[in-house]
Design a protein around this motif. Structure first.
Motif, PDB file in Angstrom:
ATOM      1  N   LEU B  96       0.813  -1.229   0.000  1.00 24.34           N
ATOM      2  CA  LEU B  96       0.000   0.000   0.000  1.00 24.34           C
ATOM      3  C   LEU B  96       0.843   1.273   0.000  1.00 24.34           C
ATOM      4  O   LEU B  96       0.363   2.345  -0.358  1.00 24.34           O
ATOM      5  N   LEU B  97       2.101   1.144   0.420  1.00 28.79           N
ATOM      6  CA  LEU B  97       2.892   2.357   0.686  1.00 28.79           C
ATOM      7  C   LEU B  97       2.927   3.317  -0.501  1.00 28.79           C
ATOM      8  O   LEU B  97       2.788   4.530  -0.341  1.00 28.79           O
ATOM      9  N   SER B 136       4.710   3.965   7.657  1.00 27.18           N
ATOM     10  CA  SER B 136       3.737   4.922   7.121  1.00 27.18           C
ATOM     11  C   SER B 136       3.981   6.335   7.641  1.00 27.18           C
ATOM     12  O   SER B 136       3.494   7.305   7.055  1.00 27.18           O
ATOM     13  N   LEU B 137       4.762   6.447   8.695  1.00 23.35           N
ATOM     14  CA  LEU B 137       4.948   7.760   9.343  1.00 23.35           C
ATOM     15  C   LEU B 137       5.401   8.867   8.383  1.00 23.35           C
ATOM     16  O   LEU B 137       4.786   9.931   8.328  1.00 23.35           O
ATOM     17  N   PRO B 138       6.459   8.635   7.590  1.00 21.97           N
ATOM     18  CA  PRO B 138       6.921   9.767   6.758  1.00 21.97           C
ATOM     19  C   PRO B 138       6.107  10.009   5.493  1.00 21.97           C
ATOM     20  O   PRO B 138       6.389  10.956   4.760  1.00 21.97           O
ATOM     21  N   ILE B 139       5.120   9.167   5.206  1.00 24.21           N
ATOM     22  CA  ILE B 139       4.371   9.321   3.947  1.00 24.21           C
ATOM     23  C   ILE B 139       2.893   9.566   4.178  1.00 24.21           C
ATOM     24  O   ILE B 139       2.082   9.433   3.266  1.00 24.21           O
ATOM     25  N   THR B 140       2.546   9.929   5.407  1.00 23.59           N
ATOM     26  CA  THR B 140       1.142  10.220   5.702  1.00 23.59           C
ATOM     27  C   THR B 140       1.037  11.583   6.362  1.00 23.59           C
ATOM     28  O   THR B 140       2.020  12.118   6.883  1.00 23.59           O
ATOM     29  N   LYS B 141      -0.178  12.125   6.333  1.00 18.79           N
ATOM     30  CA  LYS B 141      -0.428  13.342   7.101  1.00 18.79           C
ATOM     31  C   LYS B 141      -0.430  12.990   8.584  1.00 18.79           C
ATOM     32  O   LYS B 141       0.041  13.760   9.408  1.00 18.79           O
ATOM     33  N   HIS B 142      -0.976  11.834   8.909  1.00 22.73           N
ATOM     34  CA  HIS B 142      -0.926  11.340  10.286  1.00 22.73           C
ATOM     35  C   HIS B 142      -1.176   9.841  10.267  1.00 22.73           C
ATOM     36  O   HIS B 142      -1.742   9.318   9.298  1.00 22.73           O
ATOM     37  N   GLY B 169      -4.912  15.047   2.980  1.00 21.24           N
ATOM     38  CA  GLY B 169      -3.818  14.085   2.899  1.00 21.24           C
ATOM     39  C   GLY B 169      -4.247  12.734   3.421  1.00 21.24           C
ATOM     40  O   GLY B 169      -5.364  12.569   3.913  1.00 21.24           O
ATOM     41  N   PRO B 170      -3.350  11.756   3.310  1.00 20.33           N
ATOM     42  CA  PRO B 170      -3.694  10.406   3.742  1.00 20.33           C
ATOM     43  C   PRO B 170      -3.479  10.191   5.242  1.00 20.33           C
ATOM     44  O   PRO B 170      -2.534  10.725   5.820  1.00 20.33           O
ATOM     45  N   VAL B 171      -4.343   9.399   5.844  1.00 24.88           N
ATOM     46  CA  VAL B 171      -4.212   9.006   7.246  1.00 24.88           C
ATOM     47  C   VAL B 171      -4.262   7.486   7.306  1.00 24.88           C
ATOM     48  O   VAL B 171      -5.099   6.865   6.649  1.00 24.88           O
TER      49      VAL B 171
END
Lengths: 104, 589
Positions: B96-97, B136-142, B169-171
């Motif tokens: 999914l990343l 997922s931390l660096p590629i999401t809004k939260h 953005g993505p969460v």
């Protein structure tokens, strides 16, 4: 006396700035803050984290070696959901110096 | 996490205990999510079992988690609201990343929900365990790692609020299996979350911006994707530009905010923008940037971008102000509400000299679309597809030459008509995004422009497309090459083509048919016959593939040398020799 980040004094005179963050107290918060500095190539000199008495929040002191991009650092930090407040701590250097002295 | 989530007055069933999985499904239903997409797996099975019982939320089975992520993105990009993709732990999450990173770079609201191994097994290298939170931390809004079923009552609505508020953005919500099966009593469901109301910009700053615009002699608006995400911004910008004789360029993400054929739309800026667009920007004395972030593909060498212009930068995300280019006036605000305050302060000013200078640049340095009347040339297939698809169609693309030709030449008429991977530039975006678009807008045809390189990256979603019987027309520009790589090697690497030709390709028409998709081949046809076949392909309301062979020697022009200034773009008549190209490249790196 903490100051809102907007009222930062001219930092050109000092090599480092100390920001004090109020953050949500959970295990991912430090990763969020450290990850932000790493992926945006901001220089971070030192970090100190202590839980607040209410246990829901923590305080985090960041010694930041960014003069030109300080407002960019601050506005990126403010976007983190787990960061509730970003302030400038003009006496913050003392915290790191005292810690340094204690472990010397 | 003990944060507060306001409860609604909708009571839950007090005769039962709800599992974490049931709580997620219930909240998705309450958020109005009609379709979720993804793939199940061991750590997501309790959730899938709860989803099976939903009468309001249907599942579309993707054939790869990345496909599922882009299907959800396609829905989000058409609807403007957060949509949901699902995956299991481990490889489900890692697959999914890319789709989530893509949403982050293009500010697309998206909710990714993944199963995780049970909490007592986290950190033991359990089967299908990865650190999804860390990844997922660096590629999401939260992102959230949920620790209890009770937390879901806060986390899921909060995820919707975060994804859709401010800059979207993505969460990501990672839910361990034991949390999915934990049962708790629920008194009232949480409030249905809505985006935060944007805070209006300070009136004094808006006034200063109006004064600066009123005083400008050669202003140009610079429209980005933020004008797409801001509800109502497009209409207000069109009205302002019409009423006050203003002009605007668009980024790749802002296409459609102004119709392509608008008399004061100055085309797309950037690496493949028209020469006139950049000459006008070079002359501008004021840039009014609305919902754009000075991406390097748009600005070229930023130090030489719009050297004479002051900058008014309207963006809902203050961290974009002066990040790359100094903003003389920075307005932190939603584009639409800012325009409400700004428009009444703008004075009439015909700026006839500037208008005639612009007209002159346009006439002398137009975008060239060679061979546009030949439907099997690059620009010709874009135009012929529009003629067959009609103005209502939604357009998705993959990434590469076909994407740039479509961006340059497709006649857009509205925002959310154009779905393309701008920031991350992800090959494999087009087909699943088209499936998502068709799910979100079942009354519209969806065109997916793709290439023989890109289509292979997510072609398994053809099975999803057939299963859902969607009206998606895949227009495949086949040059037997990774065209944009091939082009850059031609121009900047001494024409030494390496790893960029795709000679041993499958027969794409047969491949589509093997999935159950009818296919039309435009190869070796007269122009009339090719147009006829294209019309046939568009006649039905189900999927189709149109295979259009083109020459690998075709190039996207103009082109700004990588690292160069936009004014140094070369066009068809000024292509460099291989030696010049090598020099340009050496200078850029």
């Amino acid at each position: 006396m903490l100051q809102p980040y907007k009222e930062l004094p001219d930092t050109a005179q000092r090599p480092n700035t100390v920001l004090q963050l109020t953050v949500r107290n959970h295990s991912g918060t430090l990763s969020h803050v450290a990850g932000l500095f790493a992926r945006r190539a901001f220089n971070l000199e030192a970090v100190l984290v202590l839980p607040d008495k209410n246990a829901d929040t923590s305080r985090m002191w960041l010694k930041v070696a960014e003069r030109q991009r300080l407002s960019q650092v601050v506005s990126q930090l403010q976007k983190l959901e787990d960061v509730l407040k970003v302030e400038h701590d003009p006496d913050g250097d003392d915290i790191f110096e005292r810690t340094d002295a204690a472990i010397a | 996490m003990t944060s507060f989530q306001p409860t609604s007055d909708t009571p839950a069933d007090d005769t039962k205990l709800y599992s974490g999985a049931e709580i997620i499904v219930k909240i998705l239903e309450r958020q109005g999510i009609e379709i979720v997409t993804g793939m199940p797996g061991g750590a997501a099975l309790p959730f899938y079992d709860a989803l099976r019982q939903s009468e309001k939320t249907r599942h579309v089975l993707a054939r790869h988690e990345q496909g599922g992520g882009f299907i959800a993105q396609g829905m989000s990009r058409v609807l403007g609201t957060p949509q949901v993709c699902l995956a299991t732990s481990g490889p489900g999450a890692t697959n999914l990343l890319t789709a989530v990173a893509d949403a982050q770079l293009d500010s697309i609201p998206l909710i990714a929900i993944t199963g995780q191994v049970p909490q007592q097994m986290i950190g033991t290298d359990a089967f299908q365990e990865v650190d999804t939170y860390g990844l997922s931390l660096p590629i999401t809004k939260h992102n959230f790692l949920v620790r209890s079923a009770r937390e879901l009552l806060y986390v899921v609505p909060e995820a919707f609020r975060i994804a859709s508020s401010g800059r979207p953005g993505p969460v990501w919500i990672d839910v361990p299996k034991d949390v999915q099966v934990e049962r708790i009593a629920v008194e009232n469901w949480p409030e249905i979350s809505t985006p935060d109301t944007p805070v209006p910009a300070e009136q004094s700053i808006v006034k200063a911006a109006a004064d600066m615009l009123n005083a400008a002699e050669r202003p140009v608006f610079y429209i980005g994707g933020g004008a797409v995400s801001s509800v109502g911004a497009s209409e207000k910008l069109r009205a302002l530009i019409d009423d006050k004789n203003l002009h605007a360029v668009s980024t790749l993400m802002g296409l459609g905010v102004l119709p392509s054929d608008h008399p004061r739309a100055l085309g797309m800026l950037g690496m493949h923008g028209a020469l006139y667009t950049h000459s006008i920007l070079d002359r501008a004395d004021l840039l009014v940037v609305v919902g754009a972030r000075f991406d390097d593909r748009a600005t070229g060498k930023v130090a030489e971008f719009c050297p004479d212009a002051k900058v008014i930068h309207v963006d809902i995300d203050p961290s974009e102000h002066s990040k790359l280019k100094h903003a003389h006036i920075a307005i932190s605000g939603d584009v639409s509400t800012t325009l409400d305050a700004l428009v009444p302060l703008i004075e009439d000013n015909p700026r006839t000299e500037w208008a005639s200078e612009i007209a002159d640049y346009r006439r002398r340095m137009p975008l060239k679309t060679p061979d546009v009347d030949n439907p099997t040339s690059p620009y010709g297939i874009i135009k012929a597809t529009f003629d067959s698809a009609g103005p209502d169609a939604i357009v998705t693309t993959d990434v590469g030459q076909h994407q740039m030709w479509a961006a340059q030449a497709y006649p857009f008429n509205r925002p959310r008509q154009w779905l393309t991977s701008g920031g991350l530039g992800t090959m494999g975006f087009g087909l699943p995004a088209a499936i998502g678009a068709a799910l979100a807008a079942p009354d519209k045809a969806v065109v997916c422009f793709t290439g023989d390189g890109s289509i292979l990256l997510n072609m398994q979603e053809m099975a999803t497309l057939v299963e859902e019987r969607l009206n998606v027309k895949i227009v495949l520009l086949d040059n037997a090459a990774l065209g944009l790589v091939y082009q850059q090697q031609s121009m900047y690497y001494g024409a030494n083509h390496f790893a960029s030709t795709l000679q041993e390709a499958p027969d794409f028409s047969d491949l589509a048919r093997a999935f159950g998709i009818p296919a039309w081949n435009l190869g070796n046809l007269s122009a009339d016959k090719a147009r006829e076949r294209l019309h046939e392909a568009f006649a039905g309301d189900g999927p189709a593939l149109i295979h259009c062979p083109i020459e690998a020697a075709e190039q996207v022009m103009p082109m700004v040398p990588p690292g160069g200034a936009n004014r140094d773009a070369i066009d068809y008549d000024s292509k460099p020799t291989a030696e010049q190209g090598d020099r340009d490249h050496a200078a850029a790196v």
